[in-house]
Design a protein around this motif. Structure first.
Motif, short mmCIF file in Angstrom:
data_model
loop_
_atom_site.label_atom_id
_atom_site.label_comp_id
_atom_site.label_asym_id
_atom_site.label_seq_id
_atom_site.Cartn_x
_atom_site.Cartn_y
_atom_site.Cartn_z
N GLU A 105 0.71 9.23 -6.08
CA GLU A 105 0.85 10.63 -5.65
C GLU A 105 2.05 11.30 -6.31
O GLU A 105 2.00 12.49 -6.63
CB GLU A 105 0.94 10.70 -4.13
N GLU A 121 -4.28 -2.02 6.92
CA GLU A 121 -3.02 -1.35 6.65
C GLU A 121 -3.06 -0.44 5.42
O GLU A 121 -2.24 0.49 5.32
CB GLU A 121 -1.90 -2.39 6.46
N GLY A 122 -3.98 -0.70 4.50
CA GLY A 122 -3.90 0.02 3.23
C GLY A 122 -5.12 0.76 2.75
O GLY A 122 -5.02 1.68 1.93
N ALA A 147 -7.38 2.94 4.04
CA ALA A 147 -7.49 4.39 4.26
C ALA A 147 -6.47 5.16 3.43
O ALA A 147 -6.75 6.26 2.94
CB ALA A 147 -7.30 4.70 5.75
N LEU A 148 -5.26 4.59 3.25
CA LEU A 148 -4.24 5.23 2.44
C LEU A 148 -4.69 5.38 0.99
O LEU A 148 -4.50 6.43 0.36
CB LEU A 148 -2.94 4.43 2.48
N LEU A 149 -5.25 4.32 0.45
CA LEU A 149 -5.48 4.26 -0.99
C LEU A 149 -6.91 4.59 -1.42
O LEU A 149 -7.15 4.79 -2.62
CB LEU A 149 -5.12 2.86 -1.51
N ARG A 150 -7.84 4.69 -0.49
CA ARG A 150 -9.23 4.94 -0.88
C ARG A 150 -9.39 6.19 -1.74
O ARG A 150 -10.18 6.18 -2.69
CB ARG A 150 -10.13 5.03 0.36
N LEU A 198 0.77 4.07 -2.98
CA LEU A 198 0.47 5.47 -2.69
C LEU A 198 1.57 6.39 -3.21
O LEU A 198 1.29 7.43 -3.82
CB LEU A 198 0.29 5.67 -1.19
N ASP A 199 2.81 6.02 -2.96
CA ASP A 199 3.94 6.81 -3.46
C ASP A 199 3.86 6.96 -4.97
O ASP A 199 4.06 8.05 -5.52
CB ASP A 199 5.25 6.12 -3.06
N PRO A 218 0.81 -1.23 0.00
CA PRO A 218 0.00 0.00 0.00
C PRO A 218 0.84 1.27 0.00
O PRO A 218 0.51 2.24 -0.69
CB PRO A 218 -0.82 -0.13 1.29
N GLU A 219 1.94 1.28 0.76
CA GLU A 219 2.76 2.47 0.85
C GLU A 219 3.40 2.81 -0.49
O GLU A 219 3.46 3.99 -0.88
CB GLU A 219 3.84 2.30 1.91
N TRP A 240 -7.62 -2.23 -6.65
CA TRP A 240 -7.30 -2.87 -5.37
C TRP A 240 -7.40 -4.38 -5.49
O TRP A 240 -8.43 -4.91 -5.91
CB TRP A 240 -8.27 -2.36 -4.30
#
Length: 276
Positions: A159, A186-187, A189-192, A155-156, A151-152, A170
């Motif tokens: 963005e 873990e992911g 909320a980050l990627l929604r 997101l990187d 997920p991190e 997803w």
């Protein structure tokens, strides 16, 4: 609330006629096109593409996305080749009447993600520019062995590229298979904010085996419930991988595909989502 149910037709059969018949029997009015008659979508010639379009239109089957192999190559590969391939697939998507094209963010091989990050971002920015030019939307799938696997890093990627033509597909199972213990926690909320498309499969953390939605450790039900709660109304595409999985895709067959569809429908029923 309703979502549009789709599925990877070539996980059912090589023949698009059979693909559509099984999908429609399972209540799916859409199809995700990865290959037809054993030929990958990137390699369909104009005659094959025209025949595929005719088959789908005759049966009233909408195309949810073109599941391309773009970016599923080593990060050292010639970037021009992927640009050329994406331009062709953008044409395929236009003919088939969908804006969505699934892509990946390049195999890292033996190199650490940080070592290839800048190279990956340059390549993805070029692909996003082609997408903006040709009017398609790229759906990045988190996949094993590529830069955008956690997920991190997904997101990187989205963005840093910062393009309206680059969104997230997803895949809970793929997160599990790269060691994300609780993908939703873990992911999600980050990627929604970037999540545009749901690919439906699950996996067990103990051995990485792919199982129907809700039968593994991917927290698929939690993700379904969260998407229902915040008003998601997009596509949910079945990619069961229940009989075979390999670098460029997978296969289930009609029986296993049906089992996967019924398992997912149980989750959406409990979440108050109607699949159409």
């Amino acid at each position: 609330m309703s979502w549009q149910l789709s599925g990877f037709g070539d996980e059912v059969d090589a023949d698009p006629v059979v693909q559509v018949a099984v999908l429609q029997a399972l209540g799916a009015r859409c199809i995700e096109v990865r290959s037809a008659w054993g030929t990958n979508v990137a390699d369909l010639d104009d005659a094959q593409l025209g025949e595929l379009d005719r088959v789908l239109r005759l049966r009233g089957q909408q195309v949810s996305a073109v599941a391309s192999p773009v970016g599923k190559v080593p990060v050292e590969a010639d970037p021009d080749d992927e640009v050329v391939r994406l331009r062709r697939i953008a044409h395929v998507a236009t003919v088939l009447g969908t804006p969505y094209v699934r892509i990946f963010s390049f195999f890292t091989g033996e190199r650490k993600p940080d070592e290839v990050r800048d190279n990956v971002l340059r390549r993805m920015a070029r692909l996003a520019a082609v997408a903006e030019e040709t009017g398609v939307v790229l759906l990045h799938e988190n996949e094993k062995g590529i830069y955008g696997d956690t997920p991190e890093r997904v997101l990187d990627l989205v963005e840093s590229v910062g393009s309206p033509a680059l969104k997230v597909a997803w895949d809970s199972a793929n997160f599990v298979q790269v060691g994300v213990q609780r993908p939703h926690d873990e992911g999600f909320a980050l990627l929604r904010p970037h999540l545009e498309y749901l690919q439906v499969k699950d996996a067990r953390a103990a051995d990485g085996s792919v199982v129907p939605a809700g039968e593994g450790d991917g927290q698929v039900e939690a993700t379904v419930s969260a998407l229902a709660a915040d008003g998601f109304t997009g596509f949910a595409s079945l990619e069961p991988h229940l009989a075979d999985a390999h670098e460029l895709g997978g296969f289930s067959g009609p029986g296993a595909f049906g089992r996967a569809a019924r398992a997912f429908r149980r989750l959406t029923d409990r979440a108050g989502v109607t699949l159409v």
